[in-house]
Design a protein around this motif. Structure first.
Motif, PDB file in Angstrom:
ATOM      1  N   GLU A  16       0.832  -1.212   0.000  1.00 39.58           N
ATOM      2  CA  GLU A  16       0.000   0.000   0.000  1.00 39.58           C
ATOM      3  C   GLU A  16       0.864   1.259   0.000  1.00 39.58           C
ATOM      4  O   GLU A  16       0.503   2.270  -0.621  1.00 39.58           O
ATOM      5  CB  GLU A  16      -0.924   0.000   1.223  1.00 39.58           C
ATOM      6  CG  GLU A  16      -1.893  -1.179   1.218  1.00 39.58           C
ATOM      7  CD  GLU A  16      -3.308  -0.736   1.508  1.00 39.58           C
ATOM      8  OE1 GLU A  16      -3.626   0.441   1.249  1.00 39.58           O
ATOM      9  OE2 GLU A  16      -4.093  -1.575   1.987  1.00 39.58           O
ATOM     10  N   ASP A 105     -11.072   5.819  -4.984  1.00 36.83           N
ATOM     11  CA  ASP A 105     -10.286   4.607  -4.752  1.00 36.83           C
ATOM     12  C   ASP A 105      -9.913   3.933  -6.057  1.00 36.83           C
ATOM     13  O   ASP A 105      -8.756   3.559  -6.287  1.00 36.83           O
ATOM     14  CB  ASP A 105     -11.075   3.627  -3.869  1.00 36.83           C
ATOM     15  CG  ASP A 105     -10.979   3.994  -2.395  1.00 36.83           C
ATOM     16  OD1 ASP A 105     -10.245   4.951  -2.090  1.00 36.83           O
ATOM     17  OD2 ASP A 105     -11.638   3.344  -1.571  1.00 36.83           O
ATOM     18  N   ARG A 106     -10.915   3.761  -6.907  1.00 36.43           N
ATOM     19  CA  ARG A 106     -10.623   3.100  -8.171  1.00 36.43           C
ATOM     20  C   ARG A 106      -9.796   4.000  -9.094  1.00 36.43           C
ATOM     21  O   ARG A 106      -9.062   3.515  -9.942  1.00 36.43           O
ATOM     22  CB  ARG A 106     -11.940   2.692  -8.861  1.00 36.43           C
ATOM     23  CG  ARG A 106     -12.479   1.371  -8.319  1.00 36.43           C
ATOM     24  CD  ARG A 106     -13.805   1.037  -8.937  1.00 36.43           C
ATOM     25  NE  ARG A 106     -14.869   1.919  -8.451  1.00 36.43           N
ATOM     26  CZ  ARG A 106     -16.121   1.884  -8.888  1.00 36.43           C
ATOM     27  NH1 ARG A 106     -16.464   1.031  -9.837  1.00 36.43           N
ATOM     28  NH2 ARG A 106     -17.017   2.698  -8.388  1.00 36.43           N
ATOM     29  N   ASP A 108      -7.309   5.888  -8.039  1.00 36.03           N
ATOM     30  CA  ASP A 108      -5.939   5.598  -7.609  1.00 36.03           C
ATOM     31  C   ASP A 108      -5.482   4.243  -8.153  1.00 36.03           C
ATOM     32  O   ASP A 108      -4.344   4.094  -8.603  1.00 36.03           O
ATOM     33  CB  ASP A 108      -5.860   5.608  -6.083  1.00 36.03           C
ATOM     34  CG  ASP A 108      -5.998   7.018  -5.531  1.00 36.03           C
ATOM     35  OD1 ASP A 108      -6.109   7.953  -6.339  1.00 36.03           O
ATOM     36  OD2 ASP A 108      -6.002   7.187  -4.300  1.00 36.03           O
ATOM     37  N   GLU A 109      -6.368   3.288  -8.098  1.00 33.49           N
ATOM     38  CA  GLU A 109      -6.042   1.968  -8.631  1.00 33.49           C
ATOM     39  C   GLU A 109      -5.679   2.042 -10.104  1.00 33.49           C
ATOM     40  O   GLU A 109      -4.717   1.417 -10.561  1.00 33.49           O
ATOM     41  CB  GLU A 109      -7.253   1.039  -8.469  1.00 33.49           C
ATOM     42  CG  GLU A 109      -7.057  -0.065  -7.460  1.00 33.49           C
ATOM     43  CD  GLU A 109      -8.300  -0.933  -7.361  1.00 33.49           C
ATOM     44  OE1 GLU A 109      -8.672  -1.291  -6.242  1.00 33.49           O
ATOM     45  OE2 GLU A 109      -8.902  -1.256  -8.400  1.00 33.49           O
TER      46      GLU A 109
END
Lengths: 199, 199
Positions: A16, A105-106, A108-109
DNA sequence: AGTTATTTGGCACAGTCATGCTACAAAGGG
DNA sequence: CCCTTTGTAGCATGACTGTGCCAAATAACT
Protein backbone atom coordinates in the motif's frame (compact mmCIF):
# COMPACT_ATOMS: atom_id res chain seq x y z
CA UNK A 1 12.09 -12.54 19.17
CA UNK A 2 10.59 -9.09 18.77
CA UNK A 3 6.98 -8.16 18.39
CA UNK A 4 6.25 -11.25 16.26
CA UNK A 5 4.68 -9.57 13.27
CA UNK A 6 2.18 -10.99 10.81
CA UNK A 7 4.52 -11.11 7.84
CA UNK A 8 1.82 -11.26 5.19
CA UNK A 9 -0.02 -8.30 6.62
CA UNK A 10 3.24 -6.39 6.73
CA UNK A 11 3.92 -7.14 3.10
CA UNK A 12 0.49 -5.90 2.15
CA UNK A 13 1.00 -2.74 4.18
CA UNK A 14 4.25 -2.10 2.35
CA UNK A 15 2.47 -2.72 -0.95
CA UNK A 16 0.00 0.00 0.00
CA UNK A 17 2.91 2.33 0.62
CA UNK A 18 4.10 1.49 -2.88
CA UNK A 19 0.68 2.48 -4.20
CA UNK A 20 0.79 5.79 -2.39
CA UNK A 21 4.23 6.66 -3.74
CA UNK A 22 3.33 5.60 -7.28
CA UNK A 23 0.11 7.54 -7.08
CA UNK A 24 1.78 10.73 -5.94
CA UNK A 25 5.16 10.61 -7.68
CA UNK A 26 5.13 7.86 -10.28
CA UNK A 27 6.62 4.38 -10.34
CA UNK A 28 10.01 5.89 -11.09
CA UNK A 29 10.10 7.27 -7.56
CA UNK A 30 9.08 4.02 -5.89
CA UNK A 31 12.57 3.38 -4.55
CA UNK A 32 13.16 1.35 -1.41
CA UNK A 33 13.88 4.55 0.46
CA UNK A 34 10.74 6.40 -0.61
CA UNK A 35 8.54 3.37 -0.05
CA UNK A 36 10.04 2.74 3.38
CA UNK A 37 9.41 6.34 4.33
CA UNK A 38 5.81 6.17 3.09
CA UNK A 39 5.32 2.97 5.09
CA UNK A 40 6.91 4.61 8.13
CA UNK A 41 9.56 1.89 8.31
CA UNK A 42 13.31 1.82 8.18
CA UNK A 43 14.73 0.83 4.83
CA UNK A 44 16.31 -2.23 6.42
CA UNK A 45 12.93 -3.36 7.66
CA UNK A 46 11.39 -3.29 4.22
CA UNK A 47 14.29 -5.34 2.96
CA UNK A 48 13.55 -7.93 5.59
CA UNK A 49 10.21 -8.68 3.98
CA UNK A 50 11.29 -8.37 0.36
CA UNK A 51 14.50 -9.85 -0.96
CA UNK A 52 14.56 -7.55 -3.94
CA UNK A 53 13.31 -4.29 -5.29
CA UNK A 54 11.85 -6.30 -8.14
CA UNK A 55 10.10 -8.63 -5.74
CA UNK A 56 8.58 -5.65 -3.96
CA UNK A 57 7.15 -4.32 -7.20
CA UNK A 58 5.87 -7.66 -8.49
CA UNK A 59 4.23 -8.33 -5.14
CA UNK A 60 2.55 -4.93 -5.24
CA UNK A 61 1.28 -5.56 -8.76
CA UNK A 62 -0.04 -9.01 -7.82
CA UNK A 63 -1.74 -7.43 -4.83
CA UNK A 64 -3.37 -4.83 -7.07
CA UNK A 65 -4.67 -7.48 -9.44
CA UNK A 66 -6.00 -9.59 -6.58
CA UNK A 67 -7.92 -6.60 -5.33
CA UNK A 68 -9.52 -5.95 -8.71
CA UNK A 69 -10.39 -9.61 -9.13
CA UNK A 70 -12.05 -9.70 -5.73
CA UNK A 71 -14.28 -6.78 -6.70
CA UNK A 72 -15.12 -8.30 -10.07
CA UNK A 73 -16.15 -11.66 -8.62
CA UNK A 74 -19.04 -10.18 -6.72
CA UNK A 75 -20.27 -8.32 -9.81
CA UNK A 76 -20.06 -11.40 -12.02
CA UNK A 77 -22.39 -13.24 -9.70
CA UNK A 78 -24.82 -10.34 -9.89
CA UNK A 79 -24.94 -10.69 -13.66
CA UNK A 80 -25.74 -14.39 -13.45
CA UNK A 81 -28.38 -13.75 -10.79
CA UNK A 82 -30.17 -11.15 -12.92
CA UNK A 83 -32.92 -12.73 -15.00
CA UNK A 84 -34.99 -9.75 -16.10
CA UNK A 85 -33.54 -7.89 -19.09
CA UNK A 86 -33.43 -4.57 -17.28
CA UNK A 87 -31.70 -6.13 -14.30
CA UNK A 88 -29.14 -7.80 -16.50
CA UNK A 89 -28.35 -4.59 -18.29
CA UNK A 90 -27.82 -2.79 -14.98
CA UNK A 91 -25.68 -5.64 -13.67
CA UNK A 92 -23.51 -5.59 -16.81
CA UNK A 93 -23.11 -1.86 -16.49
CA UNK A 94 -22.02 -2.26 -12.88
CA UNK A 95 -19.62 -5.06 -13.78
CA UNK A 96 -17.91 -3.10 -16.54
CA UNK A 97 -17.99 0.03 -14.42
CA UNK A 98 -15.85 -1.84 -11.94
CA UNK A 99 -13.07 -1.57 -14.53
CA UNK A 100 -13.38 2.21 -14.70
CA UNK A 101 -12.01 4.77 -12.23
CA UNK A 102 -15.45 5.95 -11.14
CA UNK A 103 -14.59 6.78 -7.55
CA UNK A 104 -11.40 8.08 -5.86
CA UNK A 105 -10.29 4.61 -4.75
CA UNK A 106 -10.62 3.10 -8.17
CA UNK A 107 -9.05 6.20 -9.67
CA UNK A 108 -5.94 5.60 -7.61
CA UNK A 109 -6.04 1.97 -8.63
CA UNK A 110 -6.21 2.92 -12.29
CA UNK A 111 -3.29 5.30 -11.91
CA UNK A 112 -1.17 2.56 -10.39
CA UNK A 113 -2.34 0.08 -13.02
CA UNK A 114 -1.25 2.38 -15.85
CA UNK A 115 2.14 3.01 -14.27
CA UNK A 116 2.79 -0.69 -13.76
CA UNK A 117 1.45 -1.97 -17.04
CA UNK A 118 3.41 0.66 -18.91
CA UNK A 119 6.56 -0.17 -16.97
CA UNK A 120 5.97 -3.84 -17.80
CA UNK A 121 6.80 -3.02 -21.40
CA UNK A 122 10.45 -2.62 -20.49
CA UNK A 123 10.61 -4.56 -17.20
CA UNK A 124 10.31 -8.30 -17.81
CA UNK A 125 9.54 -9.04 -14.15
CA UNK A 126 6.22 -7.19 -14.40
CA UNK A 127 5.16 -8.51 -17.79
CA UNK A 128 3.38 -11.74 -16.76
CA UNK A 129 1.05 -10.01 -14.32
CA UNK A 130 0.28 -7.20 -16.75
CA UNK A 131 -0.54 -9.78 -19.38
CA UNK A 132 -2.85 -11.67 -17.04
CA UNK A 133 -4.83 -8.51 -16.36
CA UNK A 134 -5.05 -7.67 -20.05
CA UNK A 135 -6.42 -11.09 -20.90
CA UNK A 136 -8.76 -11.12 -17.93
CA UNK A 137 -10.46 -7.98 -19.21
CA UNK A 138 -10.90 -9.62 -22.63
CA UNK A 139 -12.42 -12.68 -21.01
CA UNK A 140 -14.99 -10.53 -19.23
CA UNK A 141 -15.76 -8.59 -22.40
CA UNK A 142 -16.33 -11.84 -24.30
CA UNK A 143 -18.61 -13.21 -21.61
CA UNK A 144 -20.69 -10.05 -21.53
CA UNK A 145 -21.08 -10.16 -25.32
CA UNK A 146 -22.35 -13.73 -25.51
CA UNK A 147 -25.49 -12.51 -27.26
CA UNK A 148 -23.81 -11.19 -30.40
CA UNK A 149 -23.10 -13.40 -33.37
CA UNK A 150 -20.14 -15.74 -33.11
CA UNK A 151 -18.50 -14.10 -36.09
CA UNK A 152 -18.49 -10.71 -34.44
CA UNK A 153 -17.79 -11.56 -30.82
CA UNK A 154 -14.00 -11.38 -31.18
CA UNK A 155 -14.04 -7.92 -32.75
CA UNK A 156 -16.75 -6.66 -30.41
CA UNK A 157 -14.91 -7.92 -27.34
CA UNK A 158 -11.77 -6.17 -28.46
CA UNK A 159 -13.74 -3.01 -29.15
CA UNK A 160 -15.34 -3.06 -25.72
CA UNK A 161 -12.06 -3.83 -23.98
CA UNK A 162 -10.24 -1.08 -25.87
CA UNK A 163 -12.98 1.37 -24.98
CA UNK A 164 -12.69 0.48 -21.29
CA UNK A 165 -8.91 0.76 -21.39
CA UNK A 166 -9.10 4.04 -23.24
CA UNK A 167 -11.60 5.55 -20.81
CA UNK A 168 -9.46 4.48 -17.88
CA UNK A 169 -6.28 5.89 -19.41
CA UNK A 170 -7.96 9.15 -20.35
CA UNK A 171 -9.45 9.52 -16.87
CA UNK A 172 -6.07 8.90 -15.32
CA UNK A 173 -4.27 11.39 -17.54
CA UNK A 174 -6.91 14.10 -17.81
CA UNK A 175 -9.09 13.62 -14.73
CA UNK A 176 -10.66 17.06 -14.96
CA UNK A 177 -11.97 16.36 -18.47
CA UNK A 178 -12.87 12.68 -18.23
CA UNK A 179 -15.08 12.67 -15.16
CA UNK A 180 -17.12 9.73 -13.84
CA UNK A 181 -20.20 11.21 -15.50
CA UNK A 182 -18.51 11.24 -18.88
CA UNK A 183 -17.32 7.66 -18.47
CA UNK A 184 -20.76 6.46 -17.47
CA UNK A 185 -22.37 8.23 -20.41
CA UNK A 186 -19.87 6.76 -22.87
CA UNK A 187 -20.20 3.23 -21.49
CA UNK A 188 -23.98 3.48 -21.49
CA UNK A 189 -24.02 4.73 -25.05
CA UNK A 190 -21.75 1.89 -26.14
CA UNK A 191 -23.98 -0.74 -24.58
CA UNK A 192 -27.04 0.90 -26.14
CA UNK A 193 -25.61 0.55 -29.62
CA UNK A 194 -24.66 -3.12 -29.31
CA UNK A 195 -26.84 -5.44 -31.45
CA UNK A 196 -29.14 -7.07 -28.95
CA UNK A 197 -26.55 -8.57 -26.71
CA UNK A 198 -26.87 -6.92 -23.39
CA UNK A 199 -30.45 -5.73 -23.41
CA UNK B 1 34.60 28.54 -34.94
CA UNK B 2 34.13 24.86 -35.51
CA UNK B 3 32.06 23.11 -38.11
CA UNK B 4 29.24 25.66 -37.81
CA UNK B 5 26.38 23.32 -37.16
CA UNK B 6 22.71 23.80 -37.98
CA UNK B 7 21.52 24.08 -34.40
CA UNK B 8 17.90 23.24 -35.12
CA UNK B 9 18.78 20.15 -37.08
CA UNK B 10 21.05 19.06 -34.26
CA UNK B 11 18.31 19.49 -31.72
CA UNK B 12 15.99 17.39 -33.82
CA UNK B 13 18.66 14.71 -34.20
CA UNK B 14 19.08 14.60 -30.43
CA UNK B 15 15.30 14.36 -30.07
CA UNK B 16 15.39 11.30 -32.29
CA UNK B 17 17.99 9.81 -30.00
CA UNK B 18 15.58 10.44 -27.13
CA UNK B 19 12.91 8.53 -29.04
CA UNK B 20 15.23 5.58 -29.58
CA UNK B 21 16.17 5.38 -25.92
CA UNK B 22 12.58 5.75 -24.74
CA UNK B 23 11.44 3.16 -27.26
CA UNK B 24 14.00 0.60 -26.14
CA UNK B 25 14.40 1.28 -22.43
CA UNK B 26 11.63 3.59 -21.29
CA UNK B 27 11.56 7.29 -20.48
CA UNK B 28 13.13 6.53 -17.11
CA UNK B 29 16.37 5.66 -18.89
CA UNK B 30 16.42 8.76 -21.07
CA UNK B 31 19.25 10.36 -19.08
CA UNK B 32 21.61 12.84 -20.63
CA UNK B 33 24.29 10.18 -20.76
CA UNK B 34 22.15 7.54 -22.44
CA UNK B 35 20.71 10.02 -24.93
CA UNK B 36 24.14 11.40 -25.75
CA UNK B 37 25.42 7.90 -26.38
CA UNK B 38 22.44 7.08 -28.60
CA UNK B 39 23.06 10.30 -30.53
CA UNK B 40 26.75 9.48 -30.77
CA UNK B 41 27.67 12.73 -29.09
CA UNK B 42 29.55 13.65 -25.96
CA UNK B 43 27.37 14.52 -23.01
CA UNK B 44 28.78 18.03 -23.00
CA UNK B 45 27.69 18.49 -26.60
CA UNK B 46 24.10 17.61 -25.84
CA UNK B 47 24.16 20.08 -23.02
CA UNK B 48 25.29 22.78 -25.41
CA UNK B 49 22.02 22.54 -27.33
CA UNK B 50 19.73 22.03 -24.34
CA UNK B 51 20.06 24.06 -21.16
CA UNK B 52 18.21 21.48 -19.14
CA UNK B 53 17.21 17.86 -18.98
CA UNK B 54 13.63 19.11 -18.77
CA UNK B 55 14.10 21.24 -21.86
CA UNK B 56 15.43 18.24 -23.74
CA UNK B 57 12.33 16.22 -22.90
CA UNK B 58 9.83 18.98 -23.60
CA UNK B 59 11.51 19.66 -26.92
CA UNK B 60 11.32 15.98 -27.83
CA UNK B 61 7.65 15.86 -26.92
CA UNK B 62 6.89 18.99 -28.94
CA UNK B 63 8.77 17.45 -31.84
CA UNK B 64 6.70 14.27 -31.58
CA UNK B 65 3.46 16.23 -31.60
CA UNK B 66 4.57 18.32 -34.57
CA UNK B 67 5.27 15.14 -36.48
CA UNK B 68 1.81 13.73 -35.76
CA UNK B 69 0.16 17.02 -36.68
CA UNK B 70 2.01 17.12 -39.97
CA UNK B 71 0.70 13.68 -40.86
CA UNK B 72 -2.84 14.54 -39.83
CA UNK B 73 -2.99 17.71 -41.89
CA UNK B 74 -2.63 15.83 -45.14
CA UNK B 75 -5.38 13.41 -44.17
CA UNK B 76 -7.78 16.14 -43.12
CA UNK B 77 -7.55 17.65 -46.57
CA UNK B 78 -8.35 14.27 -48.07
CA UNK B 79 -11.57 14.12 -46.06
CA UNK B 80 -12.67 17.53 -47.28
CA UNK B 81 -11.77 16.64 -50.85
CA UNK B 82 -13.87 13.47 -50.79
CA UNK B 83 -17.38 14.11 -52.02
CA UNK B 84 -18.71 10.62 -52.70
CA UNK B 85 -19.92 8.79 -49.59
CA UNK B 86 -17.62 5.83 -50.14
CA UNK B 87 -14.63 8.12 -50.63
CA UNK B 88 -15.44 10.05 -47.50
CA UNK B 89 -15.72 6.88 -45.43
CA UNK B 90 -12.33 5.70 -46.66
CA UNK B 91 -10.79 9.10 -46.03
CA UNK B 92 -12.16 9.16 -42.47
CA UNK B 93 -10.82 5.69 -41.86
CA UNK B 94 -7.40 6.77 -43.09
CA UNK B 95 -7.50 9.91 -40.97
CA UNK B 96 -8.36 8.08 -37.77
CA UNK B 97 -5.96 5.30 -38.65
CA UNK B 98 -3.23 7.91 -38.56
CA UNK B 99 -3.79 7.97 -34.80
CA UNK B 100 -3.22 4.22 -34.50
CA UNK B 101 0.12 2.38 -34.48
CA UNK B 102 -0.57 0.57 -37.74
CA UNK B 103 3.00 0.41 -38.98
CA UNK B 104 6.38 0.11 -37.21
CA UNK B 105 7.06 3.85 -37.37
CA UNK B 106 3.75 4.81 -35.88
CA UNK B 107 4.10 2.00 -33.36
CA UNK B 108 7.30 3.55 -32.07
CA UNK B 109 5.58 6.91 -32.03
CA UNK B 110 2.75 5.49 -29.95
CA UNK B 111 5.18 3.92 -27.52
CA UNK B 112 6.91 7.24 -27.00
CA UNK B 113 3.57 9.03 -26.74
CA UNK B 114 2.39 6.73 -23.96
CA UNK B 115 5.64 7.11 -22.05
CA UNK B 116 5.54 10.88 -22.26
CA UNK B 117 1.85 11.40 -21.63
CA UNK B 118 2.00 9.10 -18.64
CA UNK B 119 5.06 10.87 -17.30
CA UNK B 120 3.23 14.16 -17.77
CA UNK B 121 0.92 13.13 -14.93
CA UNK B 122 3.72 13.70 -12.44
CA UNK B 123 6.03 16.01 -14.43
CA UNK B 124 4.52 19.48 -14.76
CA UNK B 125 6.89 20.45 -17.57
CA UNK B 126 5.34 17.88 -19.89
CA UNK B 127 1.71 18.47 -18.99
CA UNK B 128 0.84 21.31 -21.41
CA UNK B 129 1.98 19.40 -24.50
CA UNK B 130 0.24 16.21 -23.38
CA UNK B 131 -2.92 18.20 -22.87
CA UNK B 132 -2.73 19.77 -26.31
CA UNK B 133 -2.48 16.35 -27.92
CA UNK B 134 -5.39 15.03 -25.89
CA UNK B 135 -7.60 17.92 -26.94
CA UNK B 136 -6.45 17.76 -30.54
CA UNK B 137 -7.68 14.18 -30.80
CA UNK B 138 -11.07 15.24 -29.41
CA UNK B 139 -11.28 18.04 -31.93
CA UNK B 140 -10.71 15.59 -34.76
CA UNK B 141 -13.24 13.17 -33.37
CA UNK B 142 -15.85 15.91 -33.13
CA UNK B 143 -15.21 17.04 -36.67
CA UNK B 144 -15.53 13.52 -38.02
CA UNK B 145 -18.83 13.07 -36.20
CA UNK B 146 -20.49 16.21 -37.57
CA UNK B 147 -23.32 14.08 -38.96
CA UNK B 148 -24.66 12.82 -35.64
CA UNK B 149 -27.21 14.77 -33.65
CA UNK B 150 -25.96 17.74 -31.68
CA UNK B 151 -27.12 16.15 -28.44
CA UNK B 152 -25.00 13.09 -28.97
CA UNK B 153 -21.88 14.51 -30.56
CA UNK B 154 -20.10 15.18 -27.26
CA UNK B 155 -20.59 11.64 -25.98
CA UNK B 156 -19.83 10.08 -29.35
CA UNK B 157 -16.65 12.10 -29.76
CA UNK B 158 -15.47 11.01 -26.35
CA UNK B 159 -16.36 7.42 -27.18
CA UNK B 160 -14.43 7.50 -30.45
CA UNK B 161 -11.43 9.23 -28.87
CA UNK B 162 -11.36 6.76 -25.98
CA UNK B 163 -11.54 3.87 -28.41
CA UNK B 164 -8.60 5.23 -30.39
CA UNK B 165 -6.58 5.84 -27.22
CA UNK B 166 -7.43 2.39 -25.92
CA UNK B 167 -6.44 0.66 -29.14
CA UNK B 168 -3.16 2.55 -29.21
CA UNK B 169 -2.38 1.74 -25.59
CA UNK B 170 -3.28 -1.91 -26.02
CA UNK B 171 -1.18 -2.21 -29.15
CA UNK B 172 1.76 -0.62 -27.38
CA UNK B 173 1.51 -2.87 -24.34
CA UNK B 174 0.49 -6.16 -26.03
CA UNK B 175 1.70 -5.82 -29.58
CA UNK B 176 1.47 -9.54 -30.30
CA UNK B 177 -2.24 -9.57 -29.46
CA UNK B 178 -3.37 -6.18 -30.77
CA UNK B 179 -2.07 -6.32 -34.33
CA UNK B 180 -2.77 -3.79 -37.08
CA UNK B 181 -5.43 -6.14 -38.47
CA UNK B 182 -7.26 -6.19 -35.16
CA UNK B 183 -7.11 -2.42 -34.87
CA UNK B 184 -8.43 -1.93 -38.38
CA UNK B 185 -11.27 -4.37 -37.78
CA UNK B 186 -12.26 -2.67 -34.53
CA UNK B 187 -12.15 0.82 -36.03
CA UNK B 188 -14.10 -0.31 -39.07
CA UNK B 189 -16.73 -1.93 -36.91
CA UNK B 190 -17.05 1.19 -34.80
CA UNK B 191 -17.59 3.41 -37.81
CA UNK B 192 -20.13 0.92 -39.21
CA UNK B 193 -22.28 1.16 -36.09
CA UNK B 194 -22.35 4.95 -35.95
CA UNK B 195 -25.77 6.44 -36.76
CA UNK B 196 -25.36 7.81 -40.27
CA UNK B 197 -22.49 10.11 -39.61
CA UNK B 198 -19.60 8.84 -41.62
CA UNK B 199 -21.26 6.85 -44.38
C1' DA C 1 47.59 36.24 -39.37
C1' DG C 2 45.26 37.26 -35.51
C1' DT C 3 40.92 37.58 -33.10
C1' DT C 4 36.69 35.92 -31.71
C1' DA C 5 32.66 33.26 -31.28
C1' DT C 6 31.03 28.55 -31.43
C1' DT C 7 31.40 23.85 -30.56
C1' DT C 8 33.10 20.05 -28.13
C1' DG C 9 34.76 17.40 -24.28
C1' DG C 10 35.30 16.47 -19.64
C1' DC C 11 36.15 17.10 -14.61
C1' DA C 12 34.03 17.68 -10.01
C1' DC C 13 30.34 17.61 -6.95
C1' DA C 14 26.37 16.48 -4.36
C1' DG C 15 22.66 13.67 -4.60
C1' DT C 16 20.26 9.21 -5.28
C1' DC C 17 20.02 4.30 -6.04
C1' DA C 18 20.09 -1.16 -4.79
C1' DT C 19 22.33 -4.31 -2.31
C1' DG C 20 25.88 -7.14 0.66
C1' DC C 21 26.97 -7.30 5.17
C1' DT C 22 27.10 -6.68 10.05
C1' DA C 23 25.24 -5.54 14.62
C1' DC C 24 21.91 -5.28 17.94
C1' DA C 25 17.32 -5.38 20.24
C1' DA C 26 13.47 -8.01 21.55
C1' DA C 27 10.62 -11.96 22.92
C1' DG C 28 9.44 -16.66 22.81
C1' DG C 29 10.75 -21.61 24.25
C1' DG C 30 13.84 -24.68 26.95
C1' DC D 1 18.04 -17.81 33.06
C1' DC D 2 19.72 -18.57 28.71
C1' DC D 3 19.56 -19.13 24.09
C1' DT D 4 17.75 -18.92 19.70
C1' DT D 5 14.97 -16.90 16.39
C1' DT D 6 12.90 -12.77 14.33
C1' DG D 7 12.74 -8.10 13.51
C1' DT D 8 15.06 -3.60 13.05
C1' DA D 9 18.69 -0.59 11.87
C1' DG D 10 22.55 1.12 9.57
C1' DC D 11 27.16 1.23 7.37
C1' DA D 12 29.93 0.61 3.07
C1' DT D 13 30.28 0.10 -1.75
C1' DG D 14 29.95 0.87 -6.54
C1' DA D 15 27.04 2.77 -9.89
C1' DC D 16 24.21 6.26 -11.71
C1' DT D 17 22.05 10.99 -11.99
C1' DG D 18 21.91 16.43 -13.42
C1' DT D 19 24.45 20.34 -13.35
C1' DG D 20 28.20 24.12 -12.49
C1' DC D 21 32.36 25.04 -14.30
C1' DC D 22 36.40 25.05 -17.19
C1' DA D 23 39.57 24.15 -21.07
C1' DA D 24 40.61 23.08 -25.54
C1' DA D 25 39.86 22.75 -30.45
C1' DT D 26 37.98 24.67 -34.49
C1' DA D 27 36.83 27.85 -38.39
C1' DA D 28 34.83 32.09 -39.83
C1' DC D 29 35.65 37.11 -39.95
C1' DT D 30 38.44 41.37 -39.60
Amino acid sequence: MPKLVDADARRRAVAEAVFRVVRAQGLEQASLRNVAEAADLAIGSVRHYFTNHDELLTFALDELIARVERRLMARVNQVYAATAAADRRAAVEDLLGELLPLDPDRHDEAVVWLEFTNAARTRPALAPAARRLHEGIRAIARRVLEGVGAAEVAVEAERLAALLDGLAVDAVLQPDLITPDVMRAVLGRHLDTLPRAVH
